[in-house]
Motif scaffolding. Sequence first.
Motif, PDB file in Angstrom:
ATOM      1  N   ASP A  51       0.820  -1.216   0.000  1.00  0.00           N
ATOM      2  CA  ASP A  51       0.000   0.000   0.000  1.00  0.00           C
ATOM      3  C   ASP A  51       0.854   1.267   0.000  1.00  0.00           C
ATOM      4  O   ASP A  51       1.967   1.269   0.517  1.00  0.00           O
ATOM      5  N   SER A  52       0.316   2.303  -0.572  1.00  0.00           N
ATOM      6  CA  SER A  52       1.008   3.593  -0.608  1.00  0.00           C
ATOM      7  C   SER A  52      -0.016   4.670  -0.947  1.00  0.00           C
ATOM      8  O   SER A  52      -0.945   4.430  -1.728  1.00  0.00           O
ATOM      9  N   THR A  53       0.153   5.833  -0.369  1.00  0.00           N
ATOM     10  CA  THR A  53      -0.631   6.995  -0.802  1.00  0.00           C
ATOM     11  C   THR A  53       0.308   7.991  -1.483  1.00  0.00           C
ATOM     12  O   THR A  53       0.209   8.245  -2.690  1.00  0.00           O
ATOM     13  N   ARG A  54       1.257   8.542  -0.698  1.00  0.00           N
ATOM     14  CA  ARG A  54       2.124   9.612  -1.189  1.00  0.00           C
ATOM     15  C   ARG A  54       3.000   9.185  -2.367  1.00  0.00           C
ATOM     16  O   ARG A  54       3.070   9.849  -3.400  1.00  0.00           O
ATOM     17  N   THR A  55       3.705   8.043  -2.202  1.00  0.00           N
ATOM     18  CA  THR A  55       4.701   7.657  -3.208  1.00  0.00           C
ATOM     19  C   THR A  55       4.013   7.321  -4.537  1.00  0.00           C
ATOM     20  O   THR A  55       4.449   7.764  -5.603  1.00  0.00           O
ATOM     21  N   ARG A 104       7.299  -0.846  -5.607  1.00  0.00           N
ATOM     22  CA  ARG A 104       7.239  -0.974  -4.140  1.00  0.00           C
ATOM     23  C   ARG A 104       6.892  -2.422  -3.837  1.00  0.00           C
ATOM     24  O   ARG A 104       5.972  -2.992  -4.431  1.00  0.00           O
ATOM     25  N   HIS A 134      14.334   3.349   0.677  1.00  0.00           N
ATOM     26  CA  HIS A 134      13.294   4.164   0.029  1.00  0.00           C
ATOM     27  C   HIS A 134      14.017   5.425  -0.472  1.00  0.00           C
ATOM     28  O   HIS A 134      13.882   6.505   0.089  1.00  0.00           O
ATOM     29  N   GLN A 137      12.342   8.882  -1.153  1.00  0.00           N
ATOM     30  CA  GLN A 137      11.908   9.585   0.061  1.00  0.00           C
ATOM     31  C   GLN A 137      13.087  10.365   0.649  1.00  0.00           C
ATOM     32  O   GLN A 137      12.953  11.524   1.048  1.00  0.00           O
ATOM     33  N   PRO A 270       7.896  11.323   7.299  1.00  0.00           N
ATOM     34  CA  PRO A 270       7.667  10.842   5.927  1.00  0.00           C
ATOM     35  C   PRO A 270       6.209  10.493   5.653  1.00  0.00           C
ATOM     36  O   PRO A 270       5.815  10.383   4.480  1.00  0.00           O
ATOM     37  N   GLY A 271       5.396  10.312   6.730  1.00  0.00           N
ATOM     38  CA  GLY A 271       4.023   9.864   6.558  1.00  0.00           C
ATOM     39  C   GLY A 271       3.993   8.384   6.197  1.00  0.00           C
ATOM     40  O   GLY A 271       5.001   7.853   5.727  1.00  0.00           O
ATOM     41  N   PRO A 272       2.886   7.697   6.410  1.00  0.00           N
ATOM     42  CA  PRO A 272       1.725   8.201   7.137  1.00  0.00           C
ATOM     43  C   PRO A 272       2.030   8.323   8.630  1.00  0.00           C
ATOM     44  O   PRO A 272       2.818   7.552   9.155  1.00  0.00           O
TER      45      PRO A 272
END
Length: 316
Positions: A51-55, A104, A134, A137, A270-272
């Motif tokens: 899972d990823s949102t930002r990347t 990823r 990463h 990032q 870096p989030g989340p």
Amino acid sequence: MKHLVSIADLSRDDAIKILDTAERLDALTEQGAKKLPTLRGRTVVNLFYEDSTRTRLSFELAAKRLSADVITFSAKGSSVSKGESLKDTALTLQAMGADAVVVRHNASGAAHQLAHTGWIDAGIINAGDGTHEHPTQALLDAYTLRDALTKDRGEALGAGLDGITVGIVGDVLHSRVARSNIRLLHKLGAHVVVIGPPTLMPVGIDKWPCEVRYDIDGALPSLDAIMMLRVQQERMNGSFFPSSEEYSRMFGLNRSRAARLPQHAIVLHPGPMNRGMEITAEVADSHRSVITQQVANGVTVRMAVLYLLVGGDSVD
Ligand code: CP
């Protein structure tokens, strides 16, 4: 450079070239150039097994701003759930003519395997592999630090992060972000102080290019920036600290700790985020926080990486 799997793939000059390219791309965007034709006709595949949102979103936006054709592949809902291997997935992407694959994966080493087995000719960009690295990032964090802390020293283009001290706090053991950041920040001349409970420090960290501390309070006054790491409970198969409350009390960044940082110091994550655990909502949303700038810079830095790996040399 064809692949970006690890910070070890970059010399100091390579890393600075990526930051400088991102800065030029930022300037072009500010002048109104929302979209550049650089990667027209090229195909970028986002291959996400985790899972990823930002990347994921920022790589997608970065590739689109460079006019590439973008395919986003999530393992959930693909033939991976029927047991298809990484090799057969790579061969499928090769047959479709992918020019770059952003991957990823929950397995450390998956990006290295794609880059070096010969299954696929595309440039491979590691978007986070297990607890290994990463790198983009770390690059966007370095860009954010340079923008916030060194621009007032003069022309930032061509500069590293020489002379600044960055604290990285928390769950270092499970953090690919910490591994990439320690390597890159050291390469760029920063002094890195890693802080956390002994149970969340990797074996052999004493040989990494950083200072190691087990208390946060004594370190705060010397930091130009503090990077709070997410406590990665999903990767923990044992008890690493007594309770969330105890962890927050010992290592969480709250208002009174933030007040002990130098006035100019900035706060990164870096989030989340686990708001209320490694960082309070008050600090995350405070004037010191550059967390949303990190997200915005992620698009520009990933544009620079795609530009240099797939498109060409430098933006002039
Ligand atoms: N920082 C980071 O990798 O966030 P995502 O997991 O949302 O991509």
